[in-house]
Design an enzyme around this catalytic site. Structure first.
Site, PDB file in Angstrom:
ATOM      1  N   LYS A   1      -1.710 -19.334 -31.969  1.00 19.59           N
ATOM      2  CA  LYS A   1      -1.449 -18.816 -30.891  1.00 19.59           C
ATOM      3  C   LYS A   1      -1.012 -20.241 -29.799  1.00 19.59           C
ATOM      4  O   LYS A   1      -0.133 -19.994 -29.036  1.00 19.59           O
ATOM      5  CB  LYS A   1      -2.952 -18.612 -30.208  1.00 19.59           C
ATOM      6  CG  LYS A   1      -3.049 -18.208 -28.787  1.00 19.59           C
ATOM      7  CD  LYS A   1      -4.478 -17.891 -28.313  1.00 19.59           C
ATOM      8  CE  LYS A   1      -4.918 -19.168 -27.650  1.00 19.59           C
ATOM      9  NZ  LYS A   1      -6.379 -19.034 -27.094  1.00 19.59           N
TER      10      LYS A   1
ATOM     11  N   ASP B   1      -3.542 -13.762 -27.270  1.00 18.37           N
ATOM     12  CA  ASP B   1      -4.800 -14.205 -26.826  1.00 18.37           C
ATOM     13  C   ASP B   1      -5.599 -13.192 -26.493  1.00 18.37           C
ATOM     14  O   ASP B   1      -5.454 -11.949 -26.668  1.00 18.37           O
ATOM     15  CB  ASP B   1      -4.471 -15.253 -25.436  1.00 18.37           C
ATOM     16  CG  ASP B   1      -4.181 -14.561 -24.406  1.00 18.37           C
ATOM     17  OD1 ASP B   1      -4.016 -13.259 -24.672  1.00 18.37           O
ATOM     18  OD2 ASP B   1      -4.061 -15.150 -23.313  1.00 18.37           O
TER      19      ASP B   1
END
Ligand code: SF4
Length: 219
Positions: free
Chosen positions: A121, A140
């Site tokens: 991420k 996310d």
């Protein structure tokens, strides 16, 4: 499965609603973004933006962070949670950036993932925001939830699976900004546990809306 036209319509609707597809973390230097993203794990961007000015004022360079006493860094970031692991990662990553990468944040997924505390991420966010690499997807919590509701993914909660599914359908030049816009949308409209579907511009293409709101399921 959404058609290319539907995906494009979703992307454009969010773009119109949130013209600035930008990260809500404040930063000046590339490594500050890297560490702000680390601090944002299990924390809000708003909280992170409150602690980073003092942290980066006390340790104004990568060298200062690399030589910092971890316990002192902990004091600055305490309120972001998981502060011991985060402080350690920031100091160790600073050391590695200096020793391995000439004091620069590396620009490949492979190298970014070698840094302490950096997962896909964070690496995707750095590649998108700093290096403007097309096709990146920051999976996310907002991205995973909303794209699942929309039907852009199969509803998986696994960040890597969601990233791979979205990489296949999103226009590469739009994917990074699209993910930032999903964060705005997740805070303002498609709120976890109480999505405001009546106010949502994505209704025409949303699987959740068509199945549960437009025509509620029968008992
Ligand atoms: Fe979320 Fe509802 Fe909008 Fe779908 S229509 S994206 S569930 S707020």
């Amino acid at each position: 499965m959404k058609s290319t036209e539907e995906v494009r319509a979703i992307v454009e609707a969010l773009k119109e609603l949130y013209p600035d597809g930008i990260c809500s973390l404040d930063y000046e230097k590339d490594y500050e973004l890297l560490f702000s993203v680390r601090l944002a794990a299990q924390c809000t961007d708003e909280r992170v933006n409150k602690v980073t000015p003092a942290l980066f004022a006390r340790f104004p360079t990568l060298e200062a962070l690399a030589n910092a006493d971890i316990s002192e860094v902990e004091q600055y970031i305490h309120s972001t949670g998981f502060f011991r692991a985060k402080a350690r990662d920031i100091v160790l990553a600073s050391q590695m950036l200096l020793s391995e990468y000439g004091g620069k944040v590396p620009g490949t997924m492979e190298d970014l993932l070698k840094l302490p505390g950096v997962g896909r991420k964070t690496a995707n966010l750095m590649l998108g925001d700093v290096f403007h690499v097309p096709g990146v997807v920051v999976a996310d919590t907002h991205c995973i939830r909303i794209t699942g509701l929309l039907g852009l993914t199969d509803g998986s909660k696994d960040p890597t699976k969601v990233e791979m599914q979205l990489r296949k359908v999103l226009p590469p030049e739009e994917s990074n900004d699209f993910c930032h816009r999903l964060v705005f949308h997740g805070r303002a409209v498609c709120i976890a546990r109480r999505p405001q579907c009546g106010e949502c511009v994505l209704r025409p293409w949303c699987d959740y809306f068509s199945k549960n709101v437009a025509e509620p399921a029968k008992d």
